[in-house]
Design a protein around this motif. Structure first.
Motif, PDB file in Angstrom:
ATOM      1  N   CYS A  76     -14.264 -18.209  42.970  1.00  0.00           N
ATOM      2  CA  CYS A  76     -14.181 -19.490  43.690  1.00  0.00           C
ATOM      3  C   CYS A  76     -13.095 -19.479  44.756  1.00  0.00           C
ATOM      4  N   TRP A  77     -12.066 -18.666  44.596  1.00  0.00           N
ATOM      5  CA  TRP A  77     -11.020 -18.559  45.615  1.00  0.00           C
ATOM      6  C   TRP A  77     -11.559 -17.876  46.874  1.00  0.00           C
ATOM      7  N   ASN A  78     -12.613 -17.110  46.714  1.00  0.00           N
ATOM      8  CA  ASN A  78     -13.223 -16.432  47.856  1.00  0.00           C
ATOM      9  C   ASN A  78     -14.356 -17.236  48.467  1.00  0.00           C
ATOM     10  N   THR A  79     -15.112 -17.930  47.639  1.00  0.00           N
ATOM     11  CA  THR A  79     -16.301 -18.625  48.127  1.00  0.00           C
ATOM     12  C   THR A  79     -16.062 -20.085  48.491  1.00  0.00           C
ATOM     13  N   TYR A  80     -14.934 -20.652  48.078  1.00  0.00           N
ATOM     14  CA  TYR A  80     -14.615 -22.057  48.366  1.00  0.00           C
ATOM     15  C   TYR A  80     -15.688 -23.009  47.839  1.00  0.00           C
ATOM     16  N   ASP A  81     -16.326 -22.645  46.725  1.00  0.00           N
ATOM     17  CA  ASP A  81     -17.322 -23.565  46.180  1.00  0.00           C
ATOM     18  C   ASP A  81     -16.622 -24.702  45.431  1.00  0.00           C
ATOM     19  N   ASN A  82     -17.397 -25.605  44.848  1.00  0.00           N
ATOM     20  CA  ASN A  82     -16.802 -26.814  44.277  1.00  0.00           C
ATOM     21  C   ASN A  82     -15.956 -26.560  43.041  1.00  0.00           C
ATOM     22  N   ARG A  83     -15.941 -25.323  42.550  1.00  0.00           N
ATOM     23  CA  ARG A  83     -15.051 -24.996  41.433  1.00  0.00           C
ATOM     24  C   ARG A  83     -13.596 -24.881  41.874  1.00  0.00           C
ATOM     25  N   LEU A  84     -13.367 -24.696  43.185  1.00  0.00           N
ATOM     26  CA  LEU A  84     -11.998 -24.671  43.701  1.00  0.00           C
ATOM     27  C   LEU A  84     -11.591 -26.111  43.975  1.00  0.00           C
ATOM     28  N   ASN A  85     -10.989 -26.717  42.976  1.00  0.00           N
ATOM     29  CA  ASN A  85     -10.645 -28.132  43.043  1.00  0.00           C
ATOM     30  C   ASN A  85      -9.310 -28.340  42.329  1.00  0.00           C
ATOM     31  N   PRO A  86      -8.801 -29.547  42.232  1.00  0.00           N
ATOM     32  CA  PRO A  86      -7.464 -29.756  41.658  1.00  0.00           C
ATOM     33  C   PRO A  86      -7.318 -29.377  40.188  1.00  0.00           C
ATOM     34  N   LEU A  87      -8.430 -29.141  39.486  1.00  0.00           N
ATOM     35  CA  LEU A  87      -8.352 -28.769  38.075  1.00  0.00           C
ATOM     36  C   LEU A  87      -8.204 -27.266  37.925  1.00  0.00           C
ATOM     37  N   ASP A  88      -7.458 -26.823  36.927  1.00  0.00           N
ATOM     38  CA  ASP A  88      -7.371 -25.401  36.627  1.00  0.00           C
ATOM     39  C   ASP A  88      -8.716 -24.951  36.065  1.00  0.00           C
ATOM     40  N   LEU A  89      -9.307 -23.941  36.699  1.00  0.00           N
ATOM     41  CA  LEU A  89     -10.660 -23.533  36.340  1.00  0.00           C
ATOM     42  C   LEU A  89     -10.660 -22.715  35.047  1.00  0.00           C
ATOM     43  N   THR A  90     -11.513 -23.119  34.127  1.00  0.00           N
ATOM     44  CA  THR A  90     -11.699 -22.441  32.841  1.00  0.00           C
ATOM     45  C   THR A  90     -13.173 -22.108  32.687  1.00  0.00           C
ATOM     46  N   PRO A  91     -13.535 -21.264  31.712  1.00  0.00           N
ATOM     47  CA  PRO A  91     -14.960 -20.994  31.480  1.00  0.00           C
ATOM     48  C   PRO A  91     -15.769 -22.263  31.236  1.00  0.00           C
ATOM     49  N   ALA A  92     -15.165 -23.231  30.578  1.00  0.00           N
ATOM     50  CA  ALA A  92     -15.882 -24.485  30.323  1.00  0.00           C
ATOM     51  C   ALA A  92     -16.194 -25.242  31.609  1.00  0.00           C
ATOM     52  N   LEU A  93     -15.401 -24.985  32.656  1.00  0.00           N
ATOM     53  CA  LEU A  93     -15.601 -25.663  33.935  1.00  0.00           C
ATOM     54  C   LEU A  93     -16.286 -24.774  34.966  1.00  0.00           C
ATOM     55  N   GLY A  94     -16.753 -23.592  34.519  1.00  0.00           N
ATOM     56  CA  GLY A  94     -17.524 -22.740  35.419  1.00  0.00           C
ATOM     57  C   GLY A  94     -16.895 -21.432  35.810  1.00  0.00           C
ATOM     58  N   ALA A  95     -15.724 -21.111  35.285  1.00  0.00           N
ATOM     59  CA  ALA A  95     -15.100 -19.827  35.594  1.00  0.00           C
ATOM     60  C   ALA A  95     -15.883 -18.685  34.953  1.00  0.00           C
ATOM     61  N   ALA A  96     -15.874 -17.527  35.604  1.00  0.00           N
ATOM     62  CA  ALA A  96     -16.554 -16.358  35.052  1.00  0.00           C
ATOM     63  C   ALA A  96     -15.911 -15.909  33.748  1.00  0.00           C
ATOM     64  N   ASN A  97     -14.614 -16.101  33.638  1.00  0.00           N
ATOM     65  CA  ASN A  97     -13.876 -15.742  32.426  1.00  0.00           C
ATOM     66  C   ASN A  97     -12.550 -16.489  32.427  1.00  0.00           C
ATOM     67  N   LYS A  98     -11.781 -16.292  31.395  1.00  0.00           N
ATOM     68  CA  LYS A  98     -10.541 -17.055  31.233  1.00  0.00           C
ATOM     69  C   LYS A  98      -9.416 -16.582  32.144  1.00  0.00           C
ATOM     70  N   ASN A  99      -9.633 -15.534  32.922  1.00  0.00           N
ATOM     71  CA  ASN A  99      -8.571 -14.987  33.768  1.00  0.00           C
ATOM     72  C   ASN A  99      -8.541 -15.567  35.178  1.00  0.00           C
ATOM     73  N   CYS A 100      -9.432 -16.500  35.488  1.00  0.00           N
ATOM     74  CA  CYS A 100      -9.445 -17.065  36.839  1.00  0.00           C
ATOM     75  C   CYS A 100      -8.093 -17.700  37.160  1.00  0.00           C
ATOM     76  N   PRO A 101      -7.500 -17.392  38.318  1.00  0.00           N
ATOM     77  CA  PRO A 101      -6.199 -17.980  38.665  1.00  0.00           C
ATOM     78  C   PRO A 101      -6.257 -19.501  38.717  1.00  0.00           C
ATOM     79  N   ALA A 102      -5.302 -20.134  38.063  1.00  0.00           N
ATOM     80  CA  ALA A 102      -5.229 -21.592  38.061  1.00  0.00           C
ATOM     81  C   ALA A 102      -4.656 -22.095  39.374  1.00  0.00           C
ATOM     82  N   VAL A 103      -5.141 -23.241  39.848  1.00  0.00           N
ATOM     83  CA  VAL A 103      -4.584 -23.807  41.081  1.00  0.00           C
ATOM     84  C   VAL A 103      -3.134 -24.241  40.879  1.00  0.00           C
ATOM     85  N   SER A 104      -2.725 -24.403  39.633  1.00  0.00           N
ATOM     86  CA  SER A 104      -1.348 -24.813  39.350  1.00  0.00           C
ATOM     87  C   SER A 104      -0.392 -23.636  39.196  1.00  0.00           C
ATOM     88  N   ALA A 105      -0.903 -22.411  39.216  1.00  0.00           N
ATOM     89  CA  ALA A 105      -0.077 -21.256  38.871  1.00  0.00           C
ATOM     90  C   ALA A 105       1.097 -21.082  39.828  1.00  0.00           C
TER      91      ALA A 105
END
Length: 713
Positions: free
Chosen positions: A89-118
């Motif tokens: 999502c950091w590359n594609t700018y799709d709607n998963r790149l939003n103010p929430l930290d992305l998790t698998p439950a929210l559409g991340a490919a896996n639990k390692n997706c960088p959080a927007v809060s990191a």
């Protein structure tokens, strides 16, 4: 770097009260500092300097996980995602790149997706520590010690606010220690206020830091501060600040940029050869980590305290997934300097921006040959699976197992499969290298029949695992296939200082002066008289002393983990696998088609009105018109050639107002979604906004929360 006593101290975490946190816990790198943090410590000369030394550890966070590339390289023009979609999502700018930290439950490919809060969280952690040092170090009686400690604290605070500003715009400015207070009422500073705080802190650091590396390699010096002060002033005069920078004298800011850059350039000269910076890395704390050109690093070594949660993981991100697509011909291991996590796949732009004949930087950056280190298949089976391949064409251990041909769009030599069909190891193909007479199990050209084909060799073109990677993070000192790397990560160097100066000259309309400045970098990037253009090396060489490393890897005599075998079935040792893999060759002559030569090459540009053909093609694709537009984009082309993969592309493109235009033109995965007015900034983390309160302790309304957020999110 062994000279600096690294430590991150939990007692300095006051600023994490922004998120209601009061302890660093086990997630942060901790080192035994031999003391406890107290006000009394910071009244003492030795204690203040120890506490200031702990600031350096904050830098290691940047390279310990997926955010290293996700927030700095993805979504730009140079790299797109490979088949691994961890940070997609950091590359594609799709709607998963939003103010929430992305998790698998929210559409991340896996639990390692960088959080927007990191980045937000960690930068404020470092700011809190710096605030504590600034607050208490003024009590140190010894002026030299006091200035050193204060200079380092101002520098880290300025740097962290610079990173926050570049990503988020205006942020919370906290310049006093929180002293344990859990505060939930904050004002958001404007962009102008935030950048001016950055400039003020860098000015303080510039005035206080010594000129020498008194702690050893990695020490922040006056020149480190000068480099970043120049970048901050350049930012103030860049497009992203156009809505408010009119009250600042443009010529004064930009001339100061040039003056600061000249100071750095004079005191911290370029390394003699481009690959001394990255490719010729010979082992832990090797001499090239002390090059005068290096202005700032995140330091690592073999000590356990520089590894772990935020150890150096950068070697994972730039290699293609060779162990998967090679059909077993090339096995991975610690004897290969990088892991094949296939995160950062170069775009067509990145291959095409180089003059592949005359620019040695291309061949000292891209890894184009993997030697065959597993020859277990029988000759009969090879010929059966790849009709047309003859027995005398079958490769042996140490021959080419994977090659990437970095040719040009106009190259017709490989049209209509003149030397056999290209392909990966698991698909029948017949490519025989005309220079060796051997079949190559995995052979890939950038262009064929006038078309870009590097992204077509395996699966969807939007997420292929086949690409030619870069070597700037390769580390042959790793003692486990997935173990931490031990090399420092360069965060700033004089090569970039030249480009900051050149951009300031462009912004002043001094276009020919900018060409003169860039030509100095290009002179280093030329082939030298007598140089072997077919030679290659990278940081894998640290694996063996006999091949240029400082010492033998402790695993050198062990059998290969992946059980690499010769044709008789003998399992190779790691040393044997290393020699088979590290061929010290590239595909220069195959890629260019020129006759062998040891002549010097020429990259010098005579006039800003006559730019190289590679640049003219890119400027045409961007629709650039007018000298300023052409020259600004030329500078960013040159940044690619000089600084490819060096962790700041997103910040720089956003600063100059070029992010959206260049991503749309050159990154097919980013192009459909990226939007002007939104994606030049990141979303403010929702978990921060949600804990904010009014001064009386009441919660913010939905409208007030929305007002905190960046446009479009």
């Amino acid at each position: 770097m062994r000279s600096i006593n690294h430590k991150i101290v939990c007692g300095a975490l006051a600023m994490l009260s922004l998120l209601g946190m009061t302890s660093c816990g086990d997630d942060f790198l901790k080192e035994d500092a031999g003391h406890k943090v107290t006000d009394a410590l910071l009244n003492d000369e030795t204690g203040a300097l120890k506490m200031a030394a702990g600031l350096y550890g904050n830098l290691r966070w940047h390279f310990g996980y997926e955010w290293a590339y996700g927030i700095t390289l993805y979504g730009c023009d140079e790299f797109t995602n490979g088949a691994d979609l961890t940070s997609e999502c950091w590359n594609t700018y799709d709607n998963r790149l939003n103010p929430l930290d992305l998790t698998p439950a929210l559409g991340a490919a896996n639990k390692n997706c960088p959080a927007v809060s990191a980045l937000w969280d960690e930068m404020y952690y470092g700011i809190a520590t710096a605030n504590l040092v600034i607050d208490k170090a003024v009590n140190v009686q010894n002026e030299d010690a006091r200035n050193k400690a204060l200079g380092e604290a101002y520098f880290l605070r300025g740097y962290n606010y610079y990173r926050l500003f570049a990503q988020y715009g205006g942020v919370v400015l906290q310049t006093e220690p929180a002293n344990g207070e859990v505060k939930k009422n904050f004002d958001r500073a404007t962009e102008e206020q935030t950048l001016n705080q950055v400039i003020s802190d860098f000015e303080q650091a510039y005035n206080m830091l010594p000129k020498d590396k008194w702690r050893g390699n990695g020490t922040w010096t006056r020149y480190t501060a000068a480099h970043f002060l120049a970048k901050a002033l350049l930012f103030r005069q860049s497009e992203r600040c156009n809505s408010w920078n009119g009250s600042y004298n443009k010529e004064q800011d930009l001339n100061r940029v040039i003056s600061l850059c000249d100071e750095v350039i004079t005191a911290c000269p370029l390394a003699a050869d481009y690959w001394d910076l990255y490719a010729k890395w010979t082992g832990v704390d090797c001499k090239n980590e002390g090059l005068s050109e290096i202005l700032m690093t995140a330091e690592h070594n073999e000590d356990a305290t520089t590894q772990g949660r935020f150890g150096n993981r950068t070697y994972n991100y730039f290699d293609p997934q060779f162990s998967n697509f090679s059909a077993g011909w090339v096995q991975r291991g610690q004897y290969i300097g990088g892991m094949d996590f296939q995160r950062c796949r170069p775009t067509e732009y990145t291959y095409s921006v180089f003059d592949n004949v005359n620019d040695a930087r291309m061949w000292k950056t891209f890894k184009t040959v993997y030697g065959l280190n597993n020859a277990a298949k029988t000759d009969a089976k090879i010929m059966e699976e790849n009709p047309g391949v003859t027995a005398d064409q079958i490769p042996e251990l140490g021959d080419e197992g994977i090659i990437f041909i970095l040719n040009k769009k106009s190259d017709s030599r490989f049209d209509n499969d003149a030397y056999g069909s290209f392909g990966r190891g698991g698909v029948a193909h017949t490519f025989v290298n005309p220079l060796t007479g051997k079949w190559v199990p995995n052979a890939f050209a950038v262009y064929q029949n006038g078309q870009y084909v590097m992204n077509t060799y395996n699966g969807a073109t939007s997420s292929t695992n086949v690409f030619c990677g870069i070597n700037k993070t390769a580390d042959g000192s790793r003692t486990g296939e997935k173990g931490d790397a031990h090399r420092d990560v360069i965060m700033a160097r004089t090569g970039e200082t030249y480009l900051v100066k050149a951009e300031a000259q462009v912004r002043l309309g001094k276009y020919q002066d900018a060409i003169t400045t860039v030509n100095i970098l290009r002179a280093r990037g030329q082939w030298k008289q007598g140089e072997d253009r077919s030679y290659y090396t990278d940081g894998s060489m640290a694996f063996l002393k006999a091949d240029g490393g400082d010492k033998d890897n402790s695993t050198a005599t062990a059998n290969s983990v992946k059980k690499n075998k010769d044709k008789s079935g003998h399992v190779l040792t790691n040393t044997e696998a290393y020699y088979a893999t590290m061929t010290h060759t590239n595909t220069y002559y195959l890629s260019t088609g020129i006759e062998p030569t040891t002549d010097a090459s020429d990259l010098q540009i005579k006039s800003y009105t006559q730019l190289p053909a590679e640049d003219e093609a890119i400027l045409s694709a961007l629709g650039c018109s007018g000298d300023y537009d052409r020259m600004l984009n030329f500078i960013f082309n040159e940044r690619t050639r000089e600084l490819l993969g060096e962790w700041n592309r997103w910040d720089e493109l956003s600063r100059a107002g070029l992010l959206v235009k260049r991503a749309k033109a050159f990154n097919p995965e980013a192009a459909p979604n990226i939007k002007s007015g939104k994606h030049e900034l990141r979303p403010i983390p929702q978990k921060f906004i949600d804990v904010l309160q009014h001064e009386d302790g009441t919660n913010l309304s939905d409208a007030e929360k929305k007002a905190w957020q960046n446009p479009g999110y």
